[in-house]
Design a protein around this motif. Structure first.
Motif, mmCIF file in Angstrom:
data_model
loop_
_atom_site.group_PDB
_atom_site.id
_atom_site.type_symbol
_atom_site.label_atom_id
_atom_site.label_comp_id
_atom_site.label_asym_id
_atom_site.label_seq_id
_atom_site.Cartn_x
_atom_site.Cartn_y
_atom_site.Cartn_z
ATOM 1 N N SER A 1 0.875 -1.172 0.000
ATOM 2 C CA SER A 1 0.000 0.000 0.000
ATOM 3 C C SER A 1 0.912 1.222 0.000
ATOM 4 O O SER A 1 1.747 1.351 -0.892
ATOM 5 C CB SER A 1 -0.939 -0.039 1.211
ATOM 6 O OG SER A 1 -0.223 -0.276 2.396
ATOM 7 N N GLN B 1 -8.511 -1.103 11.015
ATOM 8 C CA GLN B 1 -8.502 -1.252 9.564
ATOM 9 C C GLN B 1 -9.168 -0.054 8.895
ATOM 10 O O GLN B 1 -8.700 0.426 7.858
ATOM 11 C CB GLN B 1 -9.217 -2.545 9.159
ATOM 12 C CG GLN B 1 -9.156 -2.872 7.675
ATOM 13 C CD GLN B 1 -7.774 -3.292 7.209
ATOM 14 O OE1 GLN B 1 -6.881 -3.543 8.017
ATOM 15 N NE2 GLN B 1 -7.588 -3.371 5.908
ATOM 16 N N TYR B 2 -10.238 0.431 9.507
ATOM 17 C CA TYR B 2 -10.918 1.614 8.973
ATOM 18 C C TYR B 2 -9.990 2.829 9.007
ATOM 19 O O TYR B 2 -9.913 3.591 8.033
ATOM 20 C CB TYR B 2 -12.185 1.876 9.786
ATOM 21 C CG TYR B 2 -12.943 3.126 9.402
ATOM 22 C CD1 TYR B 2 -13.348 3.344 8.092
ATOM 23 C CD2 TYR B 2 -13.273 4.082 10.362
ATOM 24 C CE1 TYR B 2 -14.055 4.486 7.746
ATOM 25 C CE2 TYR B 2 -13.975 5.223 10.023
ATOM 26 C CZ TYR B 2 -14.371 5.427 8.712
ATOM 27 O OH TYR B 2 -15.062 6.555 8.372
ATOM 28 N N GLU C 1 -7.617 2.528 6.172
ATOM 29 C CA GLU C 1 -8.248 2.840 4.886
ATOM 30 C C GLU C 1 -8.313 4.347 4.670
ATOM 31 O O GLU C 1 -8.049 4.843 3.560
ATOM 32 C CB GLU C 1 -9.651 2.234 4.844
ATOM 33 C CG GLU C 1 -9.661 0.720 4.759
ATOM 34 C CD GLU C 1 -11.040 0.131 4.973
ATOM 35 O OE1 GLU C 1 -12.008 0.920 5.155
ATOM 36 O OE2 GLU C 1 -11.160 -1.105 4.977
ATOM 37 N N GLN D 1 -4.741 5.532 3.903
ATOM 38 C CA GLN D 1 -4.300 5.215 2.545
ATOM 39 C C GLN D 1 -4.948 6.151 1.527
ATOM 40 O O GLN D 1 -4.311 6.558 0.538
ATOM 41 C CB GLN D 1 -4.636 3.754 2.205
ATOM 42 C CG GLN D 1 -3.992 2.713 3.106
ATOM 43 C CD GLN D 1 -2.479 2.742 3.078
ATOM 44 O OE1 GLN D 1 -1.860 3.202 2.119
ATOM 45 N NE2 GLN D 1 -1.869 2.251 4.149
ATOM 46 N N LYS D 2 -6.207 6.509 1.764
ATOM 47 C CA LYS D 2 -6.886 7.448 0.865
ATOM 48 C C LYS D 2 -6.193 8.796 0.862
ATOM 49 O O LYS D 2 -6.008 9.421 -0.200
ATOM 50 C CB LYS D 2 -8.347 7.594 1.302
ATOM 51 C CG LYS D 2 -9.172 8.514 0.416
ATOM 52 C CD LYS D 2 -10.616 8.584 0.893
ATOM 53 C CE LYS D 2 -11.437 9.526 0.033
ATOM 54 N NZ LYS D 2 -12.858 9.619 0.512
#
Length: 285
Positions: free
Chosen positions: A13, A143-144, A147, A150-151
């Motif tokens: 990632s 995990q959220y 995410e 990463q965005k």
């Protein structure tokens, strides 16, 4: 308390996948974690993933058979579950960190009781060893957070990493304290726990700060195998006599709505979003 990682061997990632694993192993050592547990689903493993498994194994961490593929948990055929576990066993067997421990969610969830018992018998007859992990109110929230992170990185947006680290640590440590309080009220003492984290970039970055916070709160970090030897974890009233997937719902046999991830995910996100708005300004767009 022991530390476990699920959704392991995630692809690259913002960090290269191998670099993430190397950072995680290095920072676990820095934090003084004697051993962590990695729940491994083996479907799709390539040579790079095998190198990561070797890294975890060679550094003394425990590899746990979590089946071969995600799709198995939707099947109603006992044979399909057995084949998946045998496939994973064949792939993991060469690693010295693998000791035939199995963590298979269907053993502990609210599925077909006959299949669950048949699978427990299958594992016991073949010398597999139980592993378990504790659900907690914020499981999956890390995990959220990753995410969202990463965005931001893909959009080339700046992230206040110090503020995000504090938010990550606060969310996880607070939820663990809440779960421990419930277990204490049920049992009269604080049992050994297994904290489940996602194997992602934020875990690699923030594990030292998280462990420091947990130790400051009075936790002692122990190897997962010492948790599996806890008599309570393998109490006959626990699921299938195979090992409890969390003390509260396995001992009481009462459904705990907080562990039904998808049913409360929207509420969790709303609460986490509000928390992040106040603690990491600009992180939520």
């Amino acid at each position: 308390m022991a530390i476990a990682f699920e959704n392991t061997l995630q692809p690259s990632s913002s960090l290269d996948a191998m670099a993430r694993s190397q950072m995680l192993v290095r920072n676990l050592a820095t934090a003084g974690v004697p051993q962590a547990m990695f729940l491994i689903k083996t479907k799709g493993i390539d040579q790079k993933d095998k190198a990561r498994l070797s890294l975890y194994s060679d550094k003394g961490h425990l590899l746990v058979n979590a089946g071969h593929g995600h799709g198995l948990v939707t099947k109603s055929d006992l044979y399909a579950y057995e084949i998946g576990i045998l496939k994973a066993n064949r792939i993991l067997r060469p690693y010295r960190g693998y000791k035939k421990h199995v963590y298979f969610s269907y053993l502990h969830e609210y599925g077909d009781a006959n299949i669950q018992q048949g699978l427990a018998n299958f594992l016991q007859e073949r010398g597999y060893r139980p592993a378990f992990a504790n659900p907690n109110p914020m499981r999956g929230v890390d995990q959220y957070l990753d995410e969202l992170y990463q965005k931001k990185i893909r959009s080339n947006r700046a992230v206040n990493m110090a503020a995000l680290e504090k938010a990550y640590v606060d969310l996880i440590s607070t939820s663990l304290a809440q779960e421990d309080a419930l277990a204490f009220n049920l049992l009269g003492y604080s049992p050994k726990q297994v904290l489940v984290l996602q194997e992602n970039d934020l875990a690699a970055y923030f594990i030292v700060a998280l462990v420091d916070q947990l130790i400051a709160q009075g936790w002692k970090i122990i190897p997962p195998e010492s948790v599996f030897n806890d008599p309570l974890a393998n109490n006959p009233v626990a699921a299938n006599r195979w090992g409890a997937n969390g003390y509260i719902n396995s001992i009481t046999r009462l459904a705990d709505e907080r562990v039904a991830y998808w049913r409360v995910l929207g509420d969790r996100k709303a609460r986490v979003d509000a928390f992040l708005q106040s603690k990491v300004p600009g992180f939520i767009e």
